[in-house]
Design a protein around this motif. Structure first.
Motif, PDB file in Angstrom:
ATOM      1  N   ALA A  89       0.821  -1.220   0.000  1.00 42.36           N
ATOM      2  CA  ALA A  89       0.000   0.000   0.000  1.00 42.36           C
ATOM      3  C   ALA A  89       0.849   1.262   0.000  1.00 42.36           C
ATOM      4  O   ALA A  89       0.382   2.333  -0.420  1.00 42.36           O
ATOM      5  N   PHE A  90       2.116   1.150   0.453  1.00 47.91           N
ATOM      6  CA  PHE A  90       3.009   2.311   0.515  1.00 47.91           C
ATOM      7  C   PHE A  90       4.220   2.146  -0.405  1.00 47.91           C
ATOM      8  O   PHE A  90       5.236   2.812  -0.213  1.00 47.91           O
ATOM      9  N   ALA A  95       2.891   7.651  -0.911  1.00 47.07           N
ATOM     10  CA  ALA A  95       1.983   7.610   0.231  1.00 47.07           C
ATOM     11  C   ALA A  95       2.639   7.222   1.543  1.00 47.07           C
ATOM     12  O   ALA A  95       1.943   7.129   2.568  1.00 47.07           O
ATOM     13  N   LEU A  96       3.959   6.983   1.589  1.00 46.08           N
ATOM     14  CA  LEU A  96       4.578   6.553   2.839  1.00 46.08           C
ATOM     15  C   LEU A  96       4.435   7.643   3.904  1.00 46.08           C
ATOM     16  O   LEU A  96       4.930   8.762   3.722  1.00 46.08           O
ATOM     17  N   PRO A  97       3.793   7.360   5.027  1.00 49.72           N
ATOM     18  CA  PRO A  97       3.689   8.373   6.089  1.00 49.72           C
ATOM     19  C   PRO A  97       5.057   8.689   6.681  1.00 49.72           C
ATOM     20  O   PRO A  97       5.898   7.806   6.852  1.00 49.72           O
ATOM     21  N   GLY A  98       5.255   9.945   7.024  1.00 48.94           N
ATOM     22  CA  GLY A  98       6.542  10.342   7.581  1.00 48.94           C
ATOM     23  C   GLY A  98       6.851   9.697   8.920  1.00 48.94           C
ATOM     24  O   GLY A  98       8.019   9.563   9.288  1.00 48.94           O
ATOM     25  N   ASP A  99       5.809   9.284   9.652  1.00 51.67           N
ATOM     26  CA  ASP A  99       6.036   8.662  10.953  1.00 51.67           C
ATOM     27  C   ASP A  99       5.936   7.143  10.898  1.00 51.67           C
ATOM     28  O   ASP A  99       5.837   6.491  11.944  1.00 51.67           O
ATOM     29  N   PHE A 100       5.962   6.576   9.690  1.00 52.50           N
ATOM     30  CA  PHE A 100       5.793   5.133   9.533  1.00 52.50           C
ATOM     31  C   PHE A 100       6.777   4.357  10.402  1.00 52.50           C
ATOM     32  O   PHE A 100       6.411   3.350  11.028  1.00 52.50           O
ATOM     33  N   THR A 113       9.697  16.647   5.125  1.00 53.80           N
ATOM     34  CA  THR A 113      10.253  17.248   3.911  1.00 53.80           C
ATOM     35  C   THR A 113       9.361  18.392   3.466  1.00 53.80           C
ATOM     36  O   THR A 113       8.157  18.411   3.773  1.00 53.80           O
ATOM     37  N   ALA A 114       9.947  19.339   2.733  1.00 53.75           N
ATOM     38  CA  ALA A 114       9.161  20.410   2.130  1.00 53.75           C
ATOM     39  C   ALA A 114       8.462  19.925   0.866  1.00 53.75           C
ATOM     40  O   ALA A 114       7.581  20.608   0.346  1.00 53.75           O
ATOM     41  N   GLY A 115       8.863  18.759   0.365  1.00 51.04           N
ATOM     42  CA  GLY A 115       8.240  18.193  -0.815  1.00 51.04           C
ATOM     43  C   GLY A 115       6.916  17.530  -0.481  1.00 51.04           C
ATOM     44  O   GLY A 115       6.496  17.477   0.676  1.00 51.04           O
ATOM     45  N   PRO A 116       6.255  16.966  -1.502  1.00 49.70           N
ATOM     46  CA  PRO A 116       4.937  16.353  -1.267  1.00 49.70           C
ATOM     47  C   PRO A 116       4.967  15.041  -0.517  1.00 49.70           C
ATOM     48  O   PRO A 116       3.928  14.597  -0.022  1.00 49.70           O
ATOM     49  N   GLY A 117       6.112  14.364  -0.432  1.00 47.47           N
ATOM     50  CA  GLY A 117       6.104  13.108   0.297  1.00 47.47           C
ATOM     51  C   GLY A 117       7.333  12.265   0.076  1.00 47.47           C
ATOM     52  O   GLY A 117       8.389  12.751  -0.340  1.00 47.47           O
ATOM     53  N   PHE A 118       7.164  10.963   0.339  1.00 50.38           N
ATOM     54  CA  PHE A 118       8.262   9.999   0.270  1.00 50.38           C
ATOM     55  C   PHE A 118       7.821   8.803  -0.569  1.00 50.38           C
ATOM     56  O   PHE A 118       6.666   8.392  -0.515  1.00 50.38           O
ATOM     57  N   ARG A 119       8.779   8.230  -1.303  1.00 51.96           N
ATOM     58  CA  ARG A 119       8.455   7.127  -2.198  1.00 51.96           C
ATOM     59  C   ARG A 119       9.381   5.945  -1.948  1.00 51.96           C
ATOM     60  O   ARG A 119      10.600   6.069  -2.049  1.00 51.96           O
ATOM     61  N   VAL A 120       8.790   4.810  -1.612  1.00 51.53           N
ATOM     62  CA  VAL A 120       9.494   3.536  -1.548  1.00 51.53           C
ATOM     63  C   VAL A 120       9.236   2.836  -2.874  1.00 51.53           C
ATOM     64  O   VAL A 120       8.092   2.696  -3.308  1.00 51.53           O
ATOM     65  N   SER A 121      10.310   2.390  -3.524  1.00 53.23           N
ATOM     66  CA  SER A 121      10.187   1.842  -4.875  1.00 53.23           C
ATOM     67  C   SER A 121      10.672   0.409  -4.946  1.00 53.23           C
ATOM     68  O   SER A 121      11.735   0.076  -4.418  1.00 53.23           O
ATOM     69  N   GLY A 122       9.891  -0.410  -5.629  1.00 53.41           N
ATOM     70  CA  GLY A 122      10.307  -1.770  -5.916  1.00 53.41           C
ATOM     71  C   GLY A 122      10.896  -1.934  -7.294  1.00 53.41           C
ATOM     72  O   GLY A 122      11.220  -3.053  -7.712  1.00 53.41           O
ATOM     73  N   THR A 123      11.091  -0.802  -7.996  1.00 56.65           N
ATOM     74  CA  THR A 123      11.574  -0.839  -9.385  1.00 56.65           C
ATOM     75  C   THR A 123      12.796   0.038  -9.589  1.00 56.65           C
ATOM     76  O   THR A 123      13.138   0.362 -10.734  1.00 56.65           O
ATOM     77  N   ASN A 124      13.459   0.473  -8.501  1.00 57.71           N
ATOM     78  CA  ASN A 124      14.549   1.456  -8.596  1.00 57.71           C
ATOM     79  C   ASN A 124      14.082   2.728  -9.296  1.00 57.71           C
ATOM     80  O   ASN A 124      14.806   3.338 -10.072  1.00 57.71           O
ATOM     81  N   LEU A 125      12.858   3.103  -9.007  1.00 59.22           N
ATOM     82  CA  LEU A 125      12.224   4.324  -9.498  1.00 59.22           C
ATOM     83  C   LEU A 125      11.948   4.307 -11.003  1.00 59.22           C
ATOM     84  O   LEU A 125      11.641   5.358 -11.583  1.00 59.22           O
ATOM     85  N   ALA A 126      12.056   3.167 -11.657  1.00 59.22           N
ATOM     86  CA  ALA A 126      11.777   3.089 -13.088  1.00 59.22           C
ATOM     87  C   ALA A 126      10.318   3.387 -13.404  1.00 59.22           C
ATOM     88  O   ALA A 126       9.991   3.740 -14.540  1.00 59.22           O
TER      89      ALA A 126
END
Length: 263
Positions: A89-90, A95-100, A113-126
């Motif tokens: 789901a994250f 959608a990763l919550p900052g306090d996860f 972060t000042a940005g919109p969020g955080f991204r965990v990737s299973g594709t090396n960001l591809a």
């Protein structure tokens, strides 16, 4: 390619820093602290290429055991974040919550972060841009991590599973694809203010990985600002090694000493 140890150490302001060769990687990193006060005693561990050895060295400095997701401040040891247990789901979204990693997986680390969020990737960001598949790689299989819409984030330490402010002795990050010196940095802060900036070395050899970590003599670190790259990732944004104009960097493992309640 190895960096000359004497030249590298000459860029430090504090002679108490220890730098030794470990396997094929160099322990030591650039510090750009610009205050007239001396740095607190600390040790820097950094390397490129196959960073398995330097990460193991850093783990030994932080200490055992690995405390996993055990809530509460443990008397010794360390915590690690490798992203691989983050649920679907994250993953591959922003959608990763900052306090996860202090609430759902209590490890005492809270991200902002000042940005919109955080991204965990299973594709090396591809999935963000197909060109990234050939740019980035993981240290611990197989997920990687990035800030979205920004290159900067802050990790603040709390007692695992609690909002109680905490301090740590050391913190380090595995970066992927550092092409230019200064593109990946850690800025350390403590109760009394700024503790210094440390740069991950430029990648070398066939591996895109770089590591930098710092261990202070005492638990004095309340937060660390992480800068990963010179531009935010995005569709159509290319790395400098792929015809782009900016150095793009992602992250893998975070390692830090056991968070202790701030006195």
């Amino acid at each position: 390619m190895k960096t000359d140890e004497t030249q590298q150490l000459g860029r430090f302001r504090k002679t108490s820093i220890t730098a030794v060769l470990f396997g094929a990687a160099l322990l030591g990193a650039c510090n750009s602290y610009n205050n007239d006060e001396p740095l607190l005693p600390h040790q820097v561990v950094a390397g490129t290429g196959d960073v398995t050895g330097v990460v193991a060295q850093f783990r030994s400095l932080l200490g055992d055991p690995l405390n996993g997701v055990m809530p509460g401040a443990q008397p010794a040891g360390r915590r690690e974040i490798n992203w691989d247990a983050v649920p679907a789901a994250f993953t591959d979204n922003d959608a990763l919550p900052g306090d996860f990693f202090n609430t759902r997986s209590p490890r005492g680390a809270v991200f902002t972060t000042a940005g919109p969020g955080f991204r965990v990737s299973g594709t090396n960001l591809a999935d963000v841009d197909p060109s990234y598949a050939g740019q980035f790689d993981f240290f611990s299989p197989q997920k990687t991590f990035a800030v979205t819409g920004s290159v900067a984030m802050t990790t603040e330490f709390q007692v695992p599973g609690s909002p109680t402010p905490a301090v740590v002795r050391g913190f380090g990050v595995v970066f992927a694809d550092v092409d230019r010196q200064g593109s990946a940095t850690l800025d350390f802060y403590g109760p009394s203010g700024y503790l210094g900036r440390f740069e991950a070395p430029v990648r070398s050899g066939d591996s895109p990985l770089s590591f930098v970590g710092v261990v202070f003599q005492d638990a004095v670190v309340t937060s660390v600002q992480i800068t990963s790259g010179r531009a935010a990732l995005g569709a159509g944004v290319k790395d400098i090694s792929d015809g782009g104009s900016q150095d793009l960097v992602v992250m893998d493992d975070f390692l830090y000493s056991e968070p202790q309640p701030r006195q």
